[in-house]
Design an enzyme around this catalytic site. Structure first.
Site, PDB file in Angstrom:
ATOM      1  N   ASP A   1      42.081  33.539  43.434  1.00 58.93           N
ATOM      2  CA  ASP A   1      41.398  33.244  42.178  1.00 58.93           C
ATOM      3  C   ASP A   1      42.298  32.422  41.271  1.00 58.93           C
ATOM      4  OD1 ASP A   1      38.869  34.659  42.475  1.00 58.93           O
ATOM      5  OD2 ASP A   1      40.073  36.479  42.507  1.00 58.93           O
TER       6      ASP A   1
ATOM      7  N   HIS B   1      41.489  35.492  49.687  1.00 55.79           N
ATOM      8  CA  HIS B   1      40.791  34.911  48.537  1.00 55.79           C
ATOM      9  C   HIS B   1      41.765  34.741  47.374  1.00 55.79           C
ATOM     10  CE1 HIS B   1      37.133  33.995  46.247  1.00 55.79           C
ATOM     11  NE2 HIS B   1      37.708  34.636  45.232  1.00 55.79           N
TER      12      HIS B   1
ATOM     13  N   MET C   1      38.412  28.582  39.042  1.00 57.51           N
ATOM     14  CA  MET C   1      37.782  28.931  37.760  1.00 57.51           C
ATOM     15  C   MET C   1      38.539  28.189  36.675  1.00 57.51           C
ATOM     16  SD  MET C   1      37.067  33.006  38.342  1.00 57.51           S
ATOM     17  CE  MET C   1      38.321  33.279  39.596  1.00 57.51           C
TER      18      MET C   1
ATOM     19  N   MET D   1      42.695  30.717  37.765  1.00 53.31           N
ATOM     20  CA  MET D   1      42.150  30.763  36.406  1.00 53.31           C
ATOM     21  C   MET D   1      43.087  30.036  35.449  1.00 53.31           C
ATOM     22  SD  MET D   1      41.041  34.776  36.248  1.00 53.31           S
ATOM     23  CE  MET D   1      40.352  35.619  37.672  1.00 53.31           C
TER      24      MET D   1
ATOM     25  N   HIS E   1      39.280  29.736  44.989  1.00 53.92           N
ATOM     26  CA  HIS E   1      38.173  29.774  44.025  1.00 53.92           C
ATOM     27  C   HIS E   1      38.681  29.236  42.688  1.00 53.92           C
ATOM     28  CE1 HIS E   1      35.368  32.670  41.558  1.00 53.92           C
ATOM     29  NE2 HIS E   1      35.106  31.396  41.321  1.00 53.92           N
TER      30      HIS E   1
ATOM     31  N   ASP F   1      31.474  38.070  45.387  1.00 50.49           N
ATOM     32  CA  ASP F   1      32.786  38.359  44.811  1.00 50.49           C
ATOM     33  C   ASP F   1      32.632  39.127  43.507  1.00 50.49           C
ATOM     34  OD1 ASP F   1      35.366  38.348  43.822  1.00 50.49           O
ATOM     35  OD2 ASP F   1      35.473  36.185  43.526  1.00 50.49           O
TER      36      ASP F   1
END
Length: 227
Positions: free
Chosen positions: A46, A44, A79, A48, A77, A186
């Site tokens: 992230d 996974h 964001m 950002m 993911h 998550d």
């Protein structure tokens, strides 16, 4: 990329996705290889941007580096503001799943459709305070529903128990409508929260600190999957 999770819980296939946000970036390649060997099903990532969430992590270049380190599917993911501007870059970098937030997307259906045309699996993300009902207009278009169990932006936060009702609601809707959609949770998922999340209906568990701050990656991944 084809892969199979290695265990079942209550008749449901359970996948574990270690979040590298909690990994030791001084030894990132080694960390990735260790969780792969320990039985992780996905990695996974992230992403950002410091605008959509109050933190900055990394971009497509790091995703591409990670792609070279592992054969596991990369669960990316986003964001970020204006994700449409970067979809192709993350797919080219090696994403297998690309998830975008309902809250930060003006044209969600178009974005989800675009991800599919790029040849990877798409997903929609809901923050803790966002009700499940808001995703119903596009739920037939997605492969993955990611439910945040912390407010996004930082690793190491505590699990928000009220998310369990949303997981149950989503699972019932998906089952009642014969949809083939993964439910991913998550945020703050550790050994004590994992069982409740799985019983509620999740099929993918994201775990950051629980995995990378443990001394035995194989043991904790097994606990999260089977405990």
């Amino acid at each position: 990329m084809n892969y199979e999770p290695t265990a079942k819980h209550g008749g449901k296939l359970i996948k574990i996705a270690p979040s590298i946000l909690s990994a030791d970036f001084r030894n990132l390649e080694e960390e990735i290889r260790k969780v792969e060997k320990a039985g992780a099903d996905l990695i996974h990532l992230d992403i950002m941007d410091g605008h959509f969430v109050p933190n900055i992590t990394f971009g497509p270049m790091v995703v591409n580096f990670i792609r070279l380190c592992t054969r596991l599917p990369l669960d990316v993911h986003l964001m970020i503001d204006n994700p449409d501007l970067y979809l192709e870059k993350f797919v080219e970098a090696g994403a297998d799943y690309l998830t975008v937030h309902l809250e930060g997307n003006r044209h969600l259906h178009r974005t989800l459709t675009r991800i599919k045309t790029l040849g990877v699996k798409n997903g929609c993300v809901l923050n803790p305070a966002t009700p499940f009902c808001l995703v119903k207009p596009v739920i037939g278009e997605i492969d993955l529903l990611l439910l945040m169990s912390v407010n996004p932006g930082f690793g190491g936060q505590k699990f928000i128990p009220s998310i369990l009702d949303k997981v149950k609601e989503a699972k019932k809707f998906i089952r009642d409508n014969n949809l083939k959609i993964e439910i991913e949770v998550d945020g703050g998922v550790n050994s004590s929260a994992a069982g409740k999340v799985k019983q509620a209906g999740a099929t993918i568990l994201v775990a950051g600190d629980a995995v990378f701050k443990s001394r035995d990656y194989k043991k904790i991944i097994k606990e999260l999957r089977e405990g």
